[in-house]
Design a protein around this motif. Structure first.
Motif, PDB file in Angstrom:
ATOM      1  N   ASN A  26       0.812   2.916   4.946  1.00  0.00           N
ATOM      2  CA  ASN A  26      -0.519   2.366   4.715  1.00  0.00           C
ATOM      3  C   ASN A  26      -0.490   1.187   3.752  1.00  0.00           C
ATOM      4  O   ASN A  26      -1.239   0.231   3.919  1.00  0.00           O
ATOM      5  CB  ASN A  26      -1.460   3.466   4.234  1.00  0.00           C
ATOM      6  N   ARG A  29       0.586  -1.881   5.678  1.00  0.00           N
ATOM      7  CA  ARG A  29      -0.530  -2.458   6.451  1.00  0.00           C
ATOM      8  C   ARG A  29      -1.476  -3.207   5.505  1.00  0.00           C
ATOM      9  O   ARG A  29      -1.927  -4.303   5.812  1.00  0.00           O
ATOM     10  CB  ARG A  29      -1.258  -1.350   7.209  1.00  0.00           C
ATOM     11  N   TYR A  30      -1.781  -2.607   4.359  1.00  0.00           N
ATOM     12  CA  TYR A  30      -2.631  -3.251   3.356  1.00  0.00           C
ATOM     13  C   TYR A  30      -2.013  -4.579   2.914  1.00  0.00           C
ATOM     14  O   TYR A  30      -2.693  -5.607   2.845  1.00  0.00           O
ATOM     15  CB  TYR A  30      -2.818  -2.298   2.172  1.00  0.00           C
ATOM     16  N   ASN A  33      -2.396  -7.133   5.583  1.00  0.00           N
ATOM     17  CA  ASN A  33      -3.790  -7.582   5.602  1.00  0.00           C
ATOM     18  C   ASN A  33      -4.038  -8.633   4.522  1.00  0.00           C
ATOM     19  O   ASN A  33      -4.697  -9.653   4.769  1.00  0.00           O
ATOM     20  CB  ASN A  33      -4.743  -6.406   5.379  1.00  0.00           C
ATOM     21  N   VAL A  91      -4.969   2.735   7.460  1.00  0.00           N
ATOM     22  CA  VAL A  91      -5.647   1.509   7.047  1.00  0.00           C
ATOM     23  C   VAL A  91      -5.760   0.625   8.280  1.00  0.00           C
ATOM     24  O   VAL A  91      -4.781   0.421   8.998  1.00  0.00           O
ATOM     25  CB  VAL A  91      -4.839   0.792   5.933  1.00  0.00           C
ATOM     26  N   ARG A  92      -6.964   0.139   8.535  1.00  0.00           N
ATOM     27  CA  ARG A  92      -7.159  -0.680   9.733  1.00  0.00           C
ATOM     28  C   ARG A  92      -6.505  -2.050   9.549  1.00  0.00           C
ATOM     29  O   ARG A  92      -6.444  -2.589   8.445  1.00  0.00           O
ATOM     30  CB  ARG A  92      -8.633  -0.804  10.077  1.00  0.00           C
ATOM     31  N   SER A 110      -9.652  -0.776   2.842  1.00  0.00           N
ATOM     32  CA  SER A 110      -8.235  -0.418   2.740  1.00  0.00           C
ATOM     33  C   SER A 110      -7.967   0.399   1.482  1.00  0.00           C
ATOM     34  O   SER A 110      -7.281   1.423   1.529  1.00  0.00           O
ATOM     35  CB  SER A 110      -7.366  -1.683   2.727  1.00  0.00           C
ATOM     36  N   GLU A 113      -9.164   3.956   1.701  1.00  0.00           N
ATOM     37  CA  GLU A 113      -8.236   4.786   2.481  1.00  0.00           C
ATOM     38  C   GLU A 113      -6.995   5.135   1.654  1.00  0.00           C
ATOM     39  O   GLU A 113      -6.545   6.281   1.651  1.00  0.00           O
ATOM     40  CB  GLU A 113      -7.818   4.055   3.759  1.00  0.00           C
TER      41      GLU A 113
END
Length: 159
Positions: A26, A29-30, A33, A91-92, A110, A113
């Motif tokens: 996660n 991913r963060y 982003n 996390v999207r 984010s 999450e």
């Protein structure tokens, strides 16, 4: 009870290591982003936000390393492939975000999450008397709560 090389329960350390791998995925991913919004931000707030996003992704990159090293300390193997990150991240992914409010919203979402994952790890590490992981999660949570507050203040939203 079998202990690992740092004196913690081997079985509990395995569980914590697995949870830290989820956090690692996660955080990756963060981090991505943050890189994306740093590169793509546009508008009148560009200069301020470009610098802020760099500060945040630099910090996230350091935390990724800390998480991976803690996993190794506990006897685990940190995730290190994009496949691992993608299949384990909640996390999207933010794609092509260039508007300031959308970028800040992505950061808040984010971090919210990440905080959920970190609080769960904090609970597990406390039960295992794993002060190293516990301290790391406490530090992460404290910093991220403040960042959420600041970002929500920027958005003019209530905490």
């Amino acid at each position: 009870m079998k202990l690992n090389s740092i004196g913690l329960s081997a079985s509990k350390s395995k569980l914590i290591s697995d949870d830290l791998n989820t956090l690692l995925a996660n955080f990756q991913r963060y981090y991505q982003n943050l890189r994306g919004i740093h590169w793509n931000i546009r508008g009148k707030r560009f200069f301020d936000l470009h610098v802020k996003f760099e500060e945040l992704y630099t910090d996230a990159n350091l935390k990724v390393d800390e998480i991976a090293e803690r996993i190794l300390t506990l006897g685990g193997v940190p995730y290190h492939t994009f496949e691992d990150y993608i299949s384990n991240a909640k996390v999207r992914a933010g794609k092509n975000i260039s508007k300031d409010e959308e970028a800040i919203r992505l950061i808040v979402d984010s971090l919210q999450e990440l905080l959920i994952i970190e609080r769960a790890i904090l609970e597990t590490s406390a039960e295992a008397s794993d002060e190293g992981t516990n301290a790391m999660m406490s530090d992460f949570i404290t910093e991220q709560e403040k960042t959420v507050w600041m970002m929500k203040a920027w958005l003019a939203e209530e905490i």
